[in-house]
Design a protein around this motif. Structure first.
Motif, PDB file in Angstrom:
ATOM      1  N   SER A 249       0.848  -1.193   0.000  1.00  0.00           N
ATOM      2  CA  SER A 249       0.000   0.000   0.000  1.00  0.00           C
ATOM      3  C   SER A 249       0.889   1.251   0.000  1.00  0.00           C
ATOM      4  CB  SER A 249      -0.947  -0.011   1.192  1.00  0.00           C
ATOM      5  OG  SER A 249      -0.223  -0.121   2.403  1.00  0.00           O
ATOM      6  N   LEU A 250       0.281   2.391   0.213  1.00  0.00           N
ATOM      7  CA  LEU A 250       0.972   3.660  -0.020  1.00  0.00           C
ATOM      8  C   LEU A 250       2.241   3.822   0.809  1.00  0.00           C
ATOM      9  CD1 LEU A 250       1.085   6.436  -1.365  1.00  0.00           C
ATOM     10  CD2 LEU A 250      -0.361   7.301   0.499  1.00  0.00           C
ATOM     11  N   THR A 280      -0.907  -0.558 -10.342  1.00  0.00           N
ATOM     12  CA  THR A 280      -0.643  -0.670  -8.904  1.00  0.00           C
ATOM     13  C   THR A 280      -1.899  -0.413  -8.080  1.00  0.00           C
ATOM     14  OG1 THR A 280       0.080   1.634  -8.984  1.00  0.00           O
ATOM     15  CG2 THR A 280       1.803  -0.057  -9.076  1.00  0.00           C
ATOM     16  N   TRP A 281      -2.994  -0.043  -8.751  1.00  0.00           N
ATOM     17  CA  TRP A 281      -4.260   0.254  -8.072  1.00  0.00           C
ATOM     18  C   TRP A 281      -4.845  -0.997  -7.427  1.00  0.00           C
ATOM     19  CZ3 TRP A 281      -9.644  -0.553  -9.650  1.00  0.00           C
ATOM     20  CH2 TRP A 281     -10.563   0.181  -8.877  1.00  0.00           C
ATOM     21  N   GLU A 282      -5.536  -0.816  -6.324  1.00  0.00           N
ATOM     22  CA  GLU A 282      -6.023  -1.933  -5.518  1.00  0.00           C
ATOM     23  C   GLU A 282      -6.996  -2.862  -6.248  1.00  0.00           C
ATOM     24  OE1 GLU A 282      -8.112  -0.369  -2.149  1.00  0.00           O
ATOM     25  OE2 GLU A 282      -9.278   1.048  -3.355  1.00  0.00           O
ATOM     26  N   LEU A 291      -2.694   0.324  -3.882  1.00  0.00           N
ATOM     27  CA  LEU A 291      -2.763   1.778  -3.940  1.00  0.00           C
ATOM     28  C   LEU A 291      -4.185   2.212  -4.260  1.00  0.00           C
ATOM     29  CD1 LEU A 291       0.498   2.856  -5.807  1.00  0.00           C
ATOM     30  CD2 LEU A 291       0.118   2.478  -3.366  1.00  0.00           C
ATOM     31  N   ASP A 295      -3.820   8.196  -3.752  1.00  0.00           N
ATOM     32  CA  ASP A 295      -2.397   7.937  -3.509  1.00  0.00           C
ATOM     33  C   ASP A 295      -1.530   8.376  -4.682  1.00  0.00           C
ATOM     34  OD1 ASP A 295      -3.276   6.772  -1.178  1.00  0.00           O
ATOM     35  OD2 ASP A 295      -3.013   4.698  -1.876  1.00  0.00           O
ATOM     36  N   TYR A 296      -2.081   8.324  -5.883  1.00  0.00           N
ATOM     37  CA  TYR A 296      -1.273   8.684  -7.049  1.00  0.00           C
ATOM     38  C   TYR A 296      -0.867  10.156  -7.028  1.00  0.00           C
ATOM     39  CZ  TYR A 296      -2.402   4.088  -8.784  1.00  0.00           C
ATOM     40  OH  TYR A 296      -2.515   2.725  -8.904  1.00  0.00           O
TER      41      TYR A 296
END
Length: 334
Positions: A249-250, A280-282, A291, A295-296
């Motif tokens: 995660s972040l 990378t997104w959840e 992520l 977060d980006y």
């Protein structure tokens, strides 16, 4: 920030790919760019800078292969898109082989990257978007974005793979070097390691490559991106890999990115190329990080805060319904 995209980049649209032992619908679809464009707004059409910058990175035989593979596949009586099935992994030699099946394996690293009659045109247009964004930054813009599609970072100097045919990040970096930038850094924050980019600059000390990605012990491309890979020859120490576990995660991603940015700062680049992947997104269907959309912007602000002229290249991201919001978040942070 100036944004570049060519409609020709939609032309590459294979029907199927080989995934987990079965042929499934191709994941890297033109719908990806439609989702991104809907979120980021109008883009500029890149000019045509020709093939010189592409040939500065990619092997001439490979370029000819990309241009002719689909036609040769059809001439051999094959239906569907061209997909390799035999690879010269032992004692690979550059021998002349006319049969298209042999050429497919010679110039590919996997069976997930079909070639269609439109693949060269789309990849060429993607490279032109990358070059246009690079030129904008070289001309004085602080940052620019190339909506590269097909993506690029898995493509080596003489091979395709991982949905990639031409390595747009490498083309951009080399174009900057040829324009007089003494040192260029590439920060790759796609879920998957950019093996092609690493290969291209492995023995060069003028381009620093840093990648944060899923551990290749568990994820594609498996054979590249391990912690101990740091470059060779004049490029010894100019490659940095930070593999991360499933579920990252972040906070953990930020720590790894911070290490990469510190190393890049020590390299003192005149230009930064960011290979950005939203896979990378959840909720990405083929990836396993965690992520979230906001977060980006956090990650992007930390990159932008370093102050380097920056060119952003689009790489992966396959959750089409959320892709636009994720890209917009990152670009907003930049």
């Amino acid at each position: 920030m100036r944004l570049f995209f060519s409609p020709d980049q939609r032309r590459h649209a294979p029907a199927l790919e080989l995934h987990n032992g079965a042929f499934v619908p191709y994941a890297e679809t033109p719908a990806r760019v439609d989702a991104i464009l809907a979120a980021i707004g109008p883009t500029e059409l890149p000019g045509d800078a020709g093939e010189a910058a592409i040939r500065a990175v990619h092997d001439a035989g490979y370029i000819d292969f990309l241009k002719t593979a689909a036609r040769r596949w059809q001439a051999a009586g094959r239906s569907g898109d061209a997909i390799p099935y035999a690879f010269p992994v032992v004692r690979r030699r550059d021998v002349p082989l006319d049969r298209i099946d042999a050429a497919m394996g010679r110039y590919a690293m996997d069976a997930t990257t079909p070639i269609t009659a439109e693949s060269w045109k789309a990849s060429y247009a993607s490279a032109q978007s990358a070059l246009a964004a690079t030129q904008a930054v070289l001309a004085g813009d602080r940052a620019a974005f190339a909506l590269c599609r097909p993506p690029g970072h898995h493509a080596g100097a003489d091979y395709c793979g991982g949905y990639c045919h031409l390595n747009t990040a490498a083309i951009a970096a080399q174009a900057a070097r040829d324009a007089g930038v003494q040192r260029v850094a590439i920060l790759d924050i796609d879920y998957h390691h950019g093996n092609g980019t690493q290969d291209i600059f492995w023995e060069r000390g003028d381009v620093f490559y840093a990648s944060i990605h899923a551990d290749p012990a568990t994820d594609f491309p498996f054979y590249w991106g391990h912690l101990d890979e740091t470059g060779a020859g004049e490029g010894a120490g100019a490659t940095l890999n930070r593999p991360l576990p499933h579920g990252t995660s972040l906070d953990a991603f930020r720590r790894a990115q911070g290490e990469a940015l510190t190393a890049i700062a020590a390299f003192a680049p005149g230009l930064l190329v960011v290979s950005f992947g939203a896979d990378t997104w959840e909720g990405d269907p083929i990836s396993h990080f965690a992520l979230r959309t906001p977060d980006y912007a956090v990650l992007a602000r930390e990159i932008a805060g370093c102050g380097w002229p920056t060119v952003v290249m689009m790489e992966g991201g396959y959750a089409v319904d959320s892709l636009g919001a994720n890209v917009a978040s990152f670009l907003g942070g930049v």
